[in-house]
Design a protein around this motif. Structure first.
Motif, PDB file in Angstrom:
ATOM      1  N   GLY A   1       0.818  -1.212   0.000  1.00  0.00           N
ATOM      2  CA  GLY A   1       0.000   0.000   0.000  1.00  0.00           C
ATOM      3  C   GLY A   1       0.844   1.250   0.000  1.00  0.00           C
TER       4      GLY A   1
ATOM      5  N   MET B   1      -6.090   2.553  -5.102  1.00  0.00           N
ATOM      6  CA  MET B   1      -5.538   1.204  -4.961  1.00  0.00           C
ATOM      7  C   MET B   1      -5.271   0.890  -3.498  1.00  0.00           C
ATOM      8  N   PHE B   2      -4.784   1.882  -2.769  1.00  0.00           N
ATOM      9  CA  PHE B   2      -4.541   1.664  -1.335  1.00  0.00           C
ATOM     10  C   PHE B   2      -5.831   1.285  -0.630  1.00  0.00           C
ATOM     11  N   ALA B   3      -6.893   1.975  -1.010  1.00  0.00           N
ATOM     12  CA  ALA B   3      -8.180   1.657  -0.393  1.00  0.00           C
ATOM     13  C   ALA B   3      -8.576   0.199  -0.693  1.00  0.00           C
ATOM     14  N   PHE B   4      -8.318  -0.226  -1.922  1.00  0.00           N
ATOM     15  CA  PHE B   4      -8.652  -1.612  -2.261  1.00  0.00           C
ATOM     16  C   PHE B   4      -7.796  -2.597  -1.480  1.00  0.00           C
ATOM     17  N   ILE B   5      -6.501  -2.241  -1.300  1.00  0.00           N
ATOM     18  CA  ILE B   5      -5.630  -3.113  -0.502  1.00  0.00           C
ATOM     19  C   ILE B   5      -6.158  -3.219   0.923  1.00  0.00           C
ATOM     20  N   LEU B   6      -6.682  -2.134   1.396  1.00  0.00           N
ATOM     21  CA  LEU B   6      -7.269  -2.123   2.739  1.00  0.00           C
ATOM     22  C   LEU B   6      -8.429  -3.106   2.809  1.00  0.00           C
ATOM     23  N   VAL B   7      -9.273  -3.051   1.784  1.00  0.00           N
ATOM     24  CA  VAL B   7     -10.405  -3.984   1.725  1.00  0.00           C
ATOM     25  C   VAL B   7      -9.910  -5.416   1.741  1.00  0.00           C
ATOM     26  N   LEU B   8      -8.885  -5.643   0.917  1.00  0.00           N
ATOM     27  CA  LEU B   8      -8.305  -6.981   0.827  1.00  0.00           C
ATOM     28  C   LEU B   8      -7.781  -7.438   2.178  1.00  0.00           C
ATOM     29  N   ALA B   9      -7.061  -6.555   2.843  1.00  0.00           N
ATOM     30  CA  ALA B   9      -6.486  -6.893   4.148  1.00  0.00           C
ATOM     31  C   ALA B   9      -7.582  -7.214   5.147  1.00  0.00           C
TER      32      ALA B   9
END
Lengths: 102, 166, 628
Positions: free
Chosen positions: A45, A63-71
């Motif tokens: 991220g 993209m960072f927000a999506f990584i957050l969702v993934l995490a």
């Protein structure tokens, strides 16, 4: 606003990622493995945020927000799995869960 | 601002290193929280205030709290910590450390070849992020929502069985 | 009227389909009505068509009807179509009428058999397949009928399948004829690739136009067709299946020998006679094969004691006559003999069946005897059939057809009439062996008690066929005896005009041949009616006995083939029991297993191990891009 070359925050991201990887490989406890994975995701991220800053575009932060969702999803499922493993094997030792050995 | 970046970076690396070496689960998590907060500060110095806020709220807040709950629930007490210490002999560090260092070296060599550039002067407001997210990335948002739903259902299902069997 | 031609094969086929669908649950009366009735209907339609054809011949003396096209691939579009010309007309008539008599006979002969319905289903299919064969416009459609005939012969020879010997005989018939079928199939491929069509008439025309006589291609094609023909028609060297085919019920033998199956080869050669005319060497081979078969089978027939096997060898021998005629270009003589042979051979088989069914299925002629008074109908019909087979002069049909062949052979034979001599010697032997059977079976003492009785369905076909065997020959008589040429005139549009043989020399030969067959019958009378002790003693000497045993086995062809083909094949099979090819695959399997032995150690089941290798792999990938 930061004025250093962006190489430095990227180096930070790589360092964090390598630490997370080392953690995954070293620790035998599932909880610590999960934590190390979180570290790696976070490092990724960070790299996206650096990219966003470099170009002045919002895409990196998206993209960072999506990584957050993934995490978040990963942690939810991962924790539930840990509970199950603990129940089944009565231990959190990752090396004990080797029923799939050849 | 630059000083803040260096200090935050130092804290992040240090606390992460401590987090992955702690034997006690709660201690490790606390170091991890510190690491995440430091990274949030790095985000802020990079001009991503919105991301920094998300990092604090979602990562340091929600995710880590969830893990703390788990550690407490599993009751990783003194015996578990002792076993962790026993598992973390210096010998087991050799392979992973080499892998980590090689990875580091490789990526650094790639980064060193090119110019990573300097920060652009444009400020990215949360508004821009929102416009991008619900504009071109709308489909990804929908997918993310589905992922979250699946994670929710999956976690519920696994935990439910846990209770049923127990 | 001619357009109804498709009904002729279609009706027996429909009958077969109904009987097959009936699964043997239909009442036997209904089965016999369907089984016999369908062929009867087919025969009636065939007769009407023939009357129409003869009274008002279609243009070109041939009629073609295409029902539909089988498939169309480029220029290859074989048709489901029928072609009626004088040749196929005669074949059609013989097949349906003889077939009808045989089926009528079997409706009583087979009564009470548990496979009654199955029997009629096969028989109808057999007749239908044979009709397709003779009426087909296309060689491919003909081949379909050809294979159908082969299949039905297999099914019917092995009809009583519970006895393994019958199954063996059926398989033998199927496999031996299959050798011929393969030759024919390759021949069809060859003709199609070189001439571009399989429709018989254009094919023959193109062959005559594009291939010079005696060149390689027509020779090759004719050889391949000949291989097919000798397989089906049981000529040397593929004749061994026919004597064993006696394992089937007697009406089946009658059908195979008289109307269907074995005559298919004769028909095929007659149909493609233009091709054989282009290949004189092959045509000569046909004649030589015919002559050799004549003699071999006649000698073998002399030493049989199963009444059906005598008839089986006589069929091989008589088909040899047809081949001889084909080989010397006397096409219409061959077809004439085919027709007459169908009459008397069906008659002989049905009469033999009538005898055996009254004697508890006793087939050994030496355990019969004195039946002339007890079974007058069977005796007289068998006697008439035998007389016709032996070609007793003037009154029998066989005389005229055989004379036609012999005179044609003489005309072809040049200065050294070897083929003619073979024909004449065989005429003598034929007369000898068939009257040997007649005298042993019908005269002397009664050896096996007679039981049961006949119904009209047995006697009617016997009487009808007896009449045909007597008068069927008057459509064609030699120059010296009225010179009627109805038959060859009728076939002239197919084969061209047959040369008329006349003169005092011809009459002299005619007289000689007549005397020869009378002499054979006389010798049989002398040897077997008056059983002289000197002859009996001579026949029992070791040397003669050895020869007789050799002839009894049909010149040891079975043993020869066992030694040449069957045993080497079995030896190879035994050597190769573990299949050498398998070793290749075993090596592959072994390699896989060794690779597995090596790789499965990496499957520890530990997640950290996998993650480590994943990381290492990624590092190598990145390293490759870094080092480039």
């Amino acid at each position: 606003m930061l004025t250093v070359p962006l190489l430095q925050p990227l180096l930070l991201a790589v360092l964090l990622f390598a630490l997370g990887l080392t953690g995954v490989l070293v620790r035998r406890n599932f909880v610590f493995i999960l934590m190390s994975i979180e570290i790696m995701l976070n490092a990724a991220g960070l790299a996206f945020i650096v990219a966003a800053t470099r170009w002045g575009q919002a895409d990196g932060q998206v993209m960072f927000a999506f990584i957050l969702v993934l995490a978040a999803s990963e942690v939810a499922v991962g924790l539930a799995l840990i509970l199950r493993i603990r129940h089944r094997l009565t231990t959190l030792d990752a090396d004990a869960a080797d029923l799939l050995r050849g | 601002m630059n000083d803040a970046f260096y200090v935050a970076s130092g804290i992040a690396v240090l606390s992460t290193a401590l987090a992955i070496t702690r034997a006690n689960g709660v201690h490790a998590l606390l170091y991890l929280v510190i690491s995440l907060l430091a990274v949030a500060l790095v985000f802020y110095t990079l001009g991503a205030a919105f991301a920094a806020a998300l990092e604090v709220i979602v990562y340091a807040g929600a995710i880590i709290v969830l893990m703390v709950f788990l550690v407490m629930m599993l009751n990783l007490g003194g015996a578990a910590a002792a076993r962790e210490t026993q598992w973390m002999k210096p010998r087991v560090w050799i392979g992973p450390a080499i892998l980590g260092i090689v990875l580091e070296a490789e990526i650094v060599s790639i980064l060193a070849r090119g110019d990573a550039g300097v920060p652009s002067l444009a400020v990215i407001l949360p508004r821009d992020v929102g416009i991008a997210m619900f504009g071109p990335y709308l489909l990804c948002v929908e997918l993310a929502s589905m992922l979250l739903l699946a994670a929710l259902a999956g976690a519920y299902r696994l935990a439910y069985l846990e209770r049923a069997e127990g | 009227m001619l357009h109804a031609i498709w009904l002729v094969p279609a009706i027996p086929l429909l009958g077969a389909v109904i009987l097959i669908i009936g699964c043997g649950r239909l009442p036997s009366l209904l089965v016999s009505i369907i089984g016999v009735g369908s062929v009867a209907l087919s025969a009636i339609i065939a007769s009407f068509i023939s009357i129409g054809f003869i009274t008002t011949p279609p243009p070109g003396n041939a009629f073609t009807i295409i029902l539909w096209h089988w498939m169309a691939i480029g220029s290859f579009s074989p048709a489901i179509g029928f072609y009626l010309d004088p040749l196929s007309l005669i074949m059609m008539l013989v097949v349906t009428i003889i077939g009808f008599f045989i089926l009528l006979y079997s409706s009583e002969f087979m009564a009470g058999d548990e496979g009654y319905s199955r029997f009629f289903a096969y028989m109808n299919l057999f007749v239908a397949a044979m009709l397709v064969l003779v009426l087909a416009r296309d060689l491919l459609f003909l081949y379909a009928g050809w294979e159908g005939v082969g299949l039905c012969s297999y099914l019917l020879i092995g009809f009583w399948y519970q006895d393994p010997a019958n199954g063996l005989a059926a398989r033998k018939a199927f496999i031996v004829t299959r050798i011929g079928d393969t030759g024919l199939m390759i021949g069809l491929f060859l003709l199609f690739t070189h001439l571009g069509t399989l429709e018989i008439q254009p094919l023959m025309l193109r062959a005559t136009q594009s291939w010079p006589a005696g060149s390689t291609m027509p020779t090759l094609a004719a050889v391949l067709i000949l291989i097919g023909a000798i397989g089906k028609s049981a000529q040397i060297p593929l004749q061994t299946w026919l004597p064993d085919a006696m394992a089937g019920p007697t009406p089946v033998s009658a059908l195979i020998h008289a109307a269907t199956m074995v005559t298919a080869g004769v028909y095929l050669i007659a149909r493609t006679h233009m091709l054989f005319a282009l290949a004189p060497a092959v045509q000569m081979a046909v004649a030589v094969i015919g002559a050799a078969t004549l003699l071999v089978a006649a000698f073998a027939a002399l030493n049989q004691h199963d009444i059906k096997r005598i008839l089986a060898y006589s069929t091989i021998s008589q088909i040899g006559y047809m081949f001889l005629a084909l080989g010397v270009g006397a096409w219409s003589a061959a077809i004439f003999h085919f027709m007459v042979h169908a009459f008397f051979k069906a008659l002989l088989f049905l009469a033999a069946g009538a005898i055996t069914m009254r004697l508890h299925h006793e087939h050994d002629i030496f355990r019969m005897g004195g039946l002339a008074r007890r079974l007058p109908v069977a005796f007289w019909s068998f006697f008439i059939g035998a007389a016709s087979l032996a070609a007793l002069p003037l009154i029998t049909a066989g005389f005229y057809s055989k004379e036609m062949i012999l005179s044609a052979t003489w005309a072809e034979g040049g200065r050294i009439p070897v083929l003619w001599a073979a024909g004449v010697i065989t005429a003598f032997l034929t007369s000898l062996y068939i009257f040997r059977a007649v005298f042993i079976v019908f005269f002397g003492d009664l050896k096996t008690p007679v039981s049961g009785h006949y119904g009209p369905r047995i006697t009617l076909p016997l009487i009808a066929l007896s009449l045909l065997a007597l008068i069927g020959g008057f459509v064609e008589t030699p120059e010296g005896l009225g010179g009627i040429t109805l038959f060859s005139k009728f076939l002239a549009s197919v084969f061209g005009e047959a040369p008329v043989v006349s003169g005092s020399a011809a009459n002299l030969r005619l007289l000689a041949a007549s005397l020869v067959s009378l002499a054979g019958a006389g010798l049989a009378y002398a040897l077997y009616m008056r059983s002289s002790p000197r002859f009996t003693a001579w026949a029992a000497t070791p040397a003669v006995l050895g020869w007789r045993r050799f002839l009894f086995t049909g010149w040891g062809f079975d043993r020869l083939y066992n030694a040449l083909a069957v045993r080497p094949f079995l030896a190879i099979v035994r050597v190769n029991r573990n299949d050498a090819v398998d070793y290749v695959y075993q090596i592959i399997a072994l390699t896989c297993r060794m690779a597995h032995q090596f790789l499965h150690q990496s499957q520890t089941g530990r997640i950290r191990w996998y993650a480590g290798w994943l990381a290492a792999g990624s590092l190598v990938t990145i390293a490759i891009s870094v080092l480039q």
